[in-house]
Enzyme design. Structure first.
Site, PDB file in Angstrom:
ATOM      1  N   ASP A  10       0.811  -1.191   0.014  1.00 54.94           N
ATOM      2  CA  ASP A  10       0.025  -0.049   0.188  1.00 54.94           C
ATOM      3  C   ASP A  10       0.770   1.085   0.001  1.00 54.94           C
ATOM      4  O   ASP A  10       1.018   2.156   0.936  1.00 54.94           O
ATOM      5  CB  ASP A  10      -0.922   0.150   1.007  1.00 54.94           C
ATOM      6  CG  ASP A  10       0.051  -0.244   2.618  1.00 54.94           C
ATOM      7  OD1 ASP A  10       0.962  -0.420   2.606  1.00 54.94           O
ATOM      8  OD2 ASP A  10      -0.776   0.489   3.537  1.00 54.94           O
ATOM      9  N   HIS A 240       9.887   0.069   9.149  1.00 57.35           N
ATOM     10  CA  HIS A 240       8.900  -1.100   8.943  1.00 57.35           C
ATOM     11  C   HIS A 240       9.022  -1.999   7.822  1.00 57.35           C
ATOM     12  O   HIS A 240       9.495  -3.248   7.963  1.00 57.35           O
ATOM     13  CB  HIS A 240       7.524  -0.174   9.235  1.00 57.35           C
ATOM     14  CG  HIS A 240       7.310   0.324  10.374  1.00 57.35           C
ATOM     15  ND1 HIS A 240       7.337  -0.364  11.443  1.00 57.35           N
ATOM     16  CD2 HIS A 240       6.787   1.612  10.502  1.00 57.35           C
ATOM     17  CE1 HIS A 240       6.949   0.577  12.729  1.00 57.35           C
ATOM     18  NE2 HIS A 240       6.657   1.740  12.006  1.00 57.35           N
TER      19      HIS A 240
HETATM   20  O1  RIB Z   1       2.776  -0.101  11.181  1.00 61.53           O
HETATM   21  C1  RIB Z   1       3.647  -0.181   9.836  1.00 61.53           C
HETATM   22  C2  RIB Z   1       2.752  -0.254   8.685  1.00 61.53           C
HETATM   23  O2  RIB Z   1       1.740   0.697   8.557  1.00 61.53           O
HETATM   24  C3  RIB Z   1       3.575  -0.247   7.611  1.00 61.53           C
HETATM   25  O3  RIB Z   1       3.318  -1.095   6.552  1.00 61.53           O
HETATM   26  C4  RIB Z   1       3.451   1.373   7.054  1.00 61.53           C
HETATM   27  O4  RIB Z   1       3.506   1.282   5.634  1.00 61.53           O
HETATM   28  C5  RIB Z   1       2.146   1.591   7.629  1.00 61.53           C
HETATM   29  O5  RIB Z   1       0.714   1.525   6.735  1.00 61.53           O
HETATM   30 CA    CA Z   2       2.769  -0.421   4.170  1.00 59.65          CA
END
Ligand code: RIB
Ligand code: CA
Length: 315
Positions: A10, A240
């Site tokens: 996303d 992340h």
């Molecule tokens: O919590 C981190 C996640 O949430 C990652 O995938 C970042 O892109 C957000 O959407």
């Molecule tokens: Ca993400």
């Protein structure tokens, strides 16, 4: 031998870091990007995925997926984190390419069936497309080499509620289905991503070594850094989504435990990922016959960041 992956995503600033990292990694072959709602609408996710393919100059298909969660209404998109366009409001030009005619779920099924046992699914957003692929063809689960997903938390405080991480709370029913299916799942959650702090200096060095992609990442990341500075007083951002790519390249950088994972699908704890450690029996129902999930709890942050920098710098 290169590892074949599909990235479900996303994008999203940290998704963009992960995708460009994967495109540059010689040990990975990206079979396609599948898009999902989350940081932005699915239409914007698809535009952004096509832009990243064009920026990297790679012949990678993009297949659009779910616009909403399986069962509940969609939550609002976090434009205060990723900007309204998902790229930090930098005015990036629209892509020229078009998405594949297949749905994300169909694309996943086709790729897994074409190369049984050889395809790894890397999930960087809500797990809706993976759950839909399982619904479309439940037989794919044992044919997937591994599902490596960014999301959830076992011991660390959540980032949307005290117990919930964003990707899981965006579709908890899908997440519970993915954790319960007969494929090997590795969870790269906040337990490890909050131990890896990416600082602007790393992106500045990548910018010097690899100006095209580095300029884009450095520009887009400003919004992300501003969010972390303002919301948490942090100088940098948590690593992340790109942590999944580091894991796919070098699993030994992570310390993992096994356990069954269930997801709370309602109430105050909605989106919580709960782990029953391997070997423990519980009197309460709901935990029997669940597959073991590999949950990352430790990480070598210095080596993860170095792998990211060296790969994106093309060294
Ligand atoms: O919590 C981190 C996640 O949430 C990652 O995938 C970042 O892109 C957000 O959407
Ligand atoms: Ca993400």
């Amino acid at each position: 031998m290169s590892r074949q992956i599909i990235i479900d995503t996303d994008p999203g600033i940290d998704d963009a870091m992960a995708i460009l990292f994967a495109f540059k990694a010689q040990a990975l072959t990206v079979l396609g990007l599948t898009t999902v709602f989350g940081n932005v609408s699915v239409a914007q996710s698809t535009r952004n995925a096509l832009s990243l393919v064009e920026l990297a100059g790679v012949p990678v298909a993009v297949a659009e997926g779910a616009a909403t969660p399986l069962q509940m209404p969609a939550r609002s998109h976090p434009d205060f984190v990723h900007g309204k366009d998902g790229f930090g409001n930098i005015g990036w030009p629209a892509p020229r390419g078009e998405a594949d005619s297949r749905s994300a779920a169909q694309f996943i099924v086709d790729q897994v069936r074409a190369a049984p046992g050889k395809v790894t699914l890397i999930a960087l957003g809500p797990l809706t497309n993976l759950a839909l692929a399982l619904e479309l063809d439940p037989g794919i689960a044992p044919l997937v080499e591994e599902v490596v997903m960014m999301g959830g938390t076992v011991h660390t405080t959540g980032n949307v509620s005290p117990v919930a991480e964003a990707n899981i709370i965006n579709d908890p029913h899908a997440a519970d289905a993915v954790f319960g299916a007969a494929w090997p799942v590795t969870m790269i959650g906040l337990d490890v991503t909050h131990q890896v702090l990416l600082k602007a200096a790393v992106l500045e060095r990548i910018q010097q070594a690899n100006p095209d992609q580095g300029d884009f990442l450095a520009q887009a990341a400003q919004c992300y850094f501003n969010f972390y500075r303002g919301a948490m007083g942090i100088d940098g951002c948590f690593f992340h989504d790109a942590a999944t790519i580091a894991y796919a390249l070098e699993p030994s950088l992570f310390g993992c435990r096994h356990g069954a994972i269930r997801v709370a699908t309602e109430g105050l704890a909605i989106g919580q990922t709960m782990m029953a450690p391997e070997g423990r029996q519980f009197a309460e129902p709901g935990w029997e016959d669940r597959p073991m999930v590999k949950v990352a709890l430790e990480v070598d942050d210095v080596r993860v960041l170095s792998l990211f920098e060296q790969t994106l710098s093309g060294r």
